[in-house]
Scaffold this motif. Structure first.
Motif, PDB file in Angstrom:
ATOM      1  N   THR A   4     -67.478 -28.526 -25.550  1.00  0.00           N
ATOM      2  CA  THR A   4     -66.924 -27.209 -25.237  1.00  0.00           C
ATOM      3  C   THR A   4     -67.669 -26.105 -25.955  1.00  0.00           C
ATOM      4  O   THR A   4     -67.968 -26.210 -27.149  1.00  0.00           O
ATOM      5  N   ALA A   5     -67.958 -25.038 -25.227  1.00  0.00           N
ATOM      6  CA  ALA A   5     -68.574 -23.846 -25.811  1.00  0.00           C
ATOM      7  C   ALA A   5     -67.537 -22.740 -25.920  1.00  0.00           C
ATOM      8  O   ALA A   5     -66.700 -22.568 -25.027  1.00  0.00           O
ATOM      9  N   TRP A   6     -67.599 -21.998 -27.003  1.00  0.00           N
ATOM     10  CA  TRP A   6     -66.827 -20.761 -27.139  1.00  0.00           C
ATOM     11  C   TRP A   6     -67.785 -19.595 -26.965  1.00  0.00           C
ATOM     12  O   TRP A   6     -68.852 -19.564 -27.608  1.00  0.00           O
ATOM     13  N   VAL A   7     -67.431 -18.656 -26.104  1.00  0.00           N
ATOM     14  CA  VAL A   7     -68.262 -17.470 -25.905  1.00  0.00           C
ATOM     15  C   VAL A   7     -67.422 -16.224 -26.149  1.00  0.00           C
ATOM     16  O   VAL A   7     -66.215 -16.207 -25.877  1.00  0.00           O
ATOM     17  N   ILE A 260     -66.304 -24.107 -20.874  1.00  0.00           N
ATOM     18  CA  ILE A 260     -66.615 -22.865 -21.585  1.00  0.00           C
ATOM     19  C   ILE A 260     -65.343 -22.039 -21.713  1.00  0.00           C
ATOM     20  O   ILE A 260     -64.660 -21.784 -20.719  1.00  0.00           O
ATOM     21  N   ILE A 261     -65.029 -21.646 -22.940  1.00  0.00           N
ATOM     22  CA  ILE A 261     -63.841 -20.838 -23.212  1.00  0.00           C
ATOM     23  C   ILE A 261     -64.286 -19.456 -23.676  1.00  0.00           C
ATOM     24  O   ILE A 261     -64.990 -19.339 -24.684  1.00  0.00           O
ATOM     25  N   GLY A 264     -61.577 -13.614 -26.460  1.00  0.00           N
ATOM     26  CA  GLY A 264     -61.620 -12.177 -26.670  1.00  0.00           C
ATOM     27  C   GLY A 264     -60.996 -11.451 -25.494  1.00  0.00           C
ATOM     28  O   GLY A 264     -60.632 -12.071 -24.482  1.00  0.00           O
ATOM     29  N   PRO A 265     -60.860 -10.139 -25.594  1.00  0.00           N
ATOM     30  CA  PRO A 265     -60.214  -9.363 -24.526  1.00  0.00           C
ATOM     31  C   PRO A 265     -60.952  -9.464 -23.195  1.00  0.00           C
ATOM     32  O   PRO A 265     -62.175  -9.560 -23.145  1.00  0.00           O
ATOM     33  N   GLY A 266     -60.176  -9.443 -22.112  1.00  0.00           N
ATOM     34  CA  GLY A 266     -60.763  -9.405 -20.781  1.00  0.00           C
ATOM     35  C   GLY A 266     -61.310 -10.736 -20.315  1.00  0.00           C
ATOM     36  O   GLY A 266     -61.175 -11.771 -20.977  1.00  0.00           O
ATOM     37  N   ASP A 267     -61.962 -10.693 -19.144  1.00  0.00           N
ATOM     38  CA  ASP A 267     -62.541 -11.908 -18.566  1.00  0.00           C
ATOM     39  C   ASP A 267     -63.919 -11.638 -17.972  1.00  0.00           C
ATOM     40  O   ASP A 267     -64.339 -12.300 -17.026  1.00  0.00           O
ATOM     41  N   VAL A 268     -64.627 -10.663 -18.537  1.00  0.00           N
ATOM     42  CA  VAL A 268     -65.946 -10.288 -18.034  1.00  0.00           C
ATOM     43  C   VAL A 268     -66.902 -11.474 -18.059  1.00  0.00           C
ATOM     44  O   VAL A 268     -67.598 -11.756 -17.078  1.00  0.00           O
ATOM     45  N   LEU A 269     -66.958 -12.178 -19.179  1.00  0.00           N
ATOM     46  CA  LEU A 269     -67.896 -13.301 -19.294  1.00  0.00           C
ATOM     47  C   LEU A 269     -67.491 -14.458 -18.391  1.00  0.00           C
ATOM     48  O   LEU A 269     -68.351 -15.114 -17.794  1.00  0.00           O
ATOM     49  N   THR A 270     -66.194 -14.710 -18.289  1.00  0.00           N
ATOM     50  CA  THR A 270     -65.712 -15.766 -17.409  1.00  0.00           C
ATOM     51  C   THR A 270     -66.198 -15.538 -15.983  1.00  0.00           C
ATOM     52  O   THR A 270     -66.649 -16.461 -15.302  1.00  0.00           O
ATOM     53  N   ASN A 271     -66.125 -14.289 -15.540  1.00  0.00           N
ATOM     54  CA  ASN A 271     -66.561 -13.960 -14.179  1.00  0.00           C
ATOM     55  C   ASN A 271     -68.070 -14.139 -14.001  1.00  0.00           C
ATOM     56  O   ASN A 271     -68.532 -14.635 -12.959  1.00  0.00           O
ATOM     57  N   THR A 272     -68.852 -13.740 -15.008  1.00  0.00           N
ATOM     58  CA  THR A 272     -70.305 -13.900 -14.888  1.00  0.00           C
ATOM     59  C   THR A 272     -70.694 -15.376 -14.935  1.00  0.00           C
ATOM     60  O   THR A 272     -71.592 -15.808 -14.204  1.00  0.00           O
ATOM     61  N   ILE A 273     -70.021 -16.149 -15.772  1.00  0.00           N
ATOM     62  CA  ILE A 273     -70.334 -17.577 -15.876  1.00  0.00           C
ATOM     63  C   ILE A 273     -70.047 -18.287 -14.558  1.00  0.00           C
ATOM     64  O   ILE A 273     -70.822 -19.141 -14.112  1.00  0.00           O
ATOM     65  N   PHE A 274     -68.943 -17.917 -13.909  1.00  0.00           N
ATOM     66  CA  PHE A 274     -68.597 -18.534 -12.631  1.00  0.00           C
ATOM     67  C   PHE A 274     -69.684 -18.298 -11.586  1.00  0.00           C
ATOM     68  O   PHE A 274     -69.969 -19.170 -10.764  1.00  0.00           O
ATOM     69  N   LYS A 275     -70.305 -17.120 -11.631  1.00  0.00           N
ATOM     70  CA  LYS A 275     -71.370 -16.810 -10.670  1.00  0.00           C
ATOM     71  C   LYS A 275     -72.631 -17.641 -10.932  1.00  0.00           C
ATOM     72  O   LYS A 275     -73.437 -17.871 -10.034  1.00  0.00           O
ATOM     73  N   SER A 279     -69.231 -24.637 -10.852  1.00  0.00           N
ATOM     74  CA  SER A 279     -68.525 -25.914 -10.958  1.00  0.00           C
ATOM     75  C   SER A 279     -68.064 -26.239 -12.378  1.00  0.00           C
ATOM     76  O   SER A 279     -67.338 -27.222 -12.578  1.00  0.00           O
ATOM     77  N   ILE A 280     -68.449 -25.429 -13.363  1.00  0.00           N
ATOM     78  CA  ILE A 280     -68.080 -25.745 -14.748  1.00  0.00           C
ATOM     79  C   ILE A 280     -66.640 -25.354 -15.014  1.00  0.00           C
ATOM     80  O   ILE A 280     -66.097 -24.417 -14.398  1.00  0.00           O
ATOM     81  N   GLU A 281     -65.977 -26.059 -15.931  1.00  0.00           N
ATOM     82  CA  GLU A 281     -64.592 -25.749 -16.293  1.00  0.00           C
ATOM     83  C   GLU A 281     -64.568 -24.492 -17.161  1.00  0.00           C
ATOM     84  O   GLU A 281     -65.288 -24.402 -18.149  1.00  0.00           O
ATOM     85  N   LEU A 282     -63.733 -23.546 -16.768  1.00  0.00           N
ATOM     86  CA  LEU A 282     -63.659 -22.266 -17.473  1.00  0.00           C
ATOM     87  C   LEU A 282     -62.239 -22.005 -17.944  1.00  0.00           C
ATOM     88  O   LEU A 282     -61.267 -22.350 -17.272  1.00  0.00           O
ATOM     89  N   GLU A 283     -62.154 -21.366 -19.105  1.00  0.00           N
ATOM     90  CA  GLU A 283     -60.853 -20.977 -19.651  1.00  0.00           C
ATOM     91  C   GLU A 283     -61.011 -19.634 -20.344  1.00  0.00           C
ATOM     92  O   GLU A 283     -62.089 -19.311 -20.849  1.00  0.00           O
TER      93      GLU A 283
END
Length: 304
Positions: A4-7, A260-261, A264-275, A279-283
């Motif tokens: 697991t990565a923390w970003v 990848i978790i 921090g505030p918001g979900d900006v990185l989650t959205n970019t990672i999905f793009k 297929s990776i698990e995101l939280e």
């Protein structure tokens, strides 16, 4: 065990009311008190009040660092730990804290100085481009003075940074689907930051870094390292260097990260990672409620 990565997010992820559910937690209260002693102002008041301060670099960066660091503390307190960490621009400081390269106090002192310097930068602009030909863009950036790619977020979004004239010239030479000017105080991650970068690095040079407990992927060099000297040298290049986020995410994948978790505030990185890695698990952990929910789910799985 899932690798697991923390970003950790950077400036632009802030939102009014962030940290609301942290103020009554003893661990968080202690951190907020430490922050007030260092900053001479109250992070909770800036985050929880409806005002313009939170959108100002001087306040935004320390607030984001403090909230992200507290959430990382609470994740560890709940028994979670990362295999590897990374952060987007400012988020690299929270990543270094999570990897125990620097203490909470040292990290905040550096972020405070960074914010003060970046709040008074020479004139410059940053603009997000959405939908473009990457080869054509790279070619024209190389041929256009006073503009660089500051953030390479994913294949369909980058941020350019430079003088107003440089950015305007570049935009006339390329095709894009949409352009979004950013509300920032200067041309971050560009050569226009060279003078304040030198001033910042004089302080950074005096700070003792510890070997990372887990590898850190830096903005300017998207490969994992745990060496204190390497991580410091990379951080010294960050203020003028490109945020290579697209490459960072691909590096996580290449290092067998399965989850990848974003902490921090918001979900900006989650959205970019999905793009980049659909297929990776995101939280997303933007509050203590998220941590409690995750902990409950883990215990449920362990009991099955």
């Amino acid at each position: 065990m899932t690798k697991t990565a923390w970003v950790f997010p950077g400036q632009g992820s802030q939102e009014s009311g962030m940290g609301t559910d942290l103020v009554s937690i003893p661990l968080a209260k202690a951190r907020f008190k430490q922050a007030q002693n260092i900053l001479d102002w109250d992070v909770t008041k800036v985050c929880l009040n409806e005002n313009l301060e939170l959108s100002q670099t001087l306040y935004t960066q320390p607030c984001l660092y403090v909230i992200s660091a507290i959430l990382a503390d609470l994740m560890k307190d709940a028994g979670f730990k990362p295999s590897i960490v990374a952060g987007h621009s400012l988020g690299e400081y929270a990543a270094l804290y999570a990897a125990e390269v620097i203490s909470f106090e040292v990290g905040l002192q550096l972020v405070k100085l960074r914010a003060e310097l970046m709040n008074n930068t020479p004139p410059g602009v940053m603009t997000a481009l959405i939908g473009f030909d990457r080869d054509r863009l790279e070619e024209q950036v190389a041929l256009t003075p006073d503009v660089v790619i500051a953030n390479d977020n994913h294949n369909s979004q980058i941020v350019i940074s430079g003088t107003s004239a440089g950015v305007e010239t570049l935009l006339k030479k390329i095709k894009y689907r949409r352009v979004v000017p950013l509300d920032v105080s200067g041309a971050f991650h560009s050569p226009l930051m060279a003078d304040i970068s030198l001033e910042f690095n004089r302080t950074l040079q005096t700070v003792a870094f510890q070997p990372a407990k887990v590898p850190v992927i830096s903005n300017v060099e998207p490969s994992p390292s745990s060496e204190a000297s390497v991580l410091k040298n990379r951080l010294m290049e960050q203020m003028t260097g490109r945020v290579r986020w697209r490459e960072i995410v691909n590096s996580l994948d290449q290092n067998d990260v399965k989850k990848i978790i974003e902490i921090g505030p918001g979900d900006v990185l989650t959205n970019t990672i999905f793009k980049i890695l659909p297929s990776i698990e995101l939280e997303n952990v933007s509050s203590n409620t998220n941590i409690a929910t995750t902990n409950k789910q883990v215990r449920l799985l362990e009991s099955i």
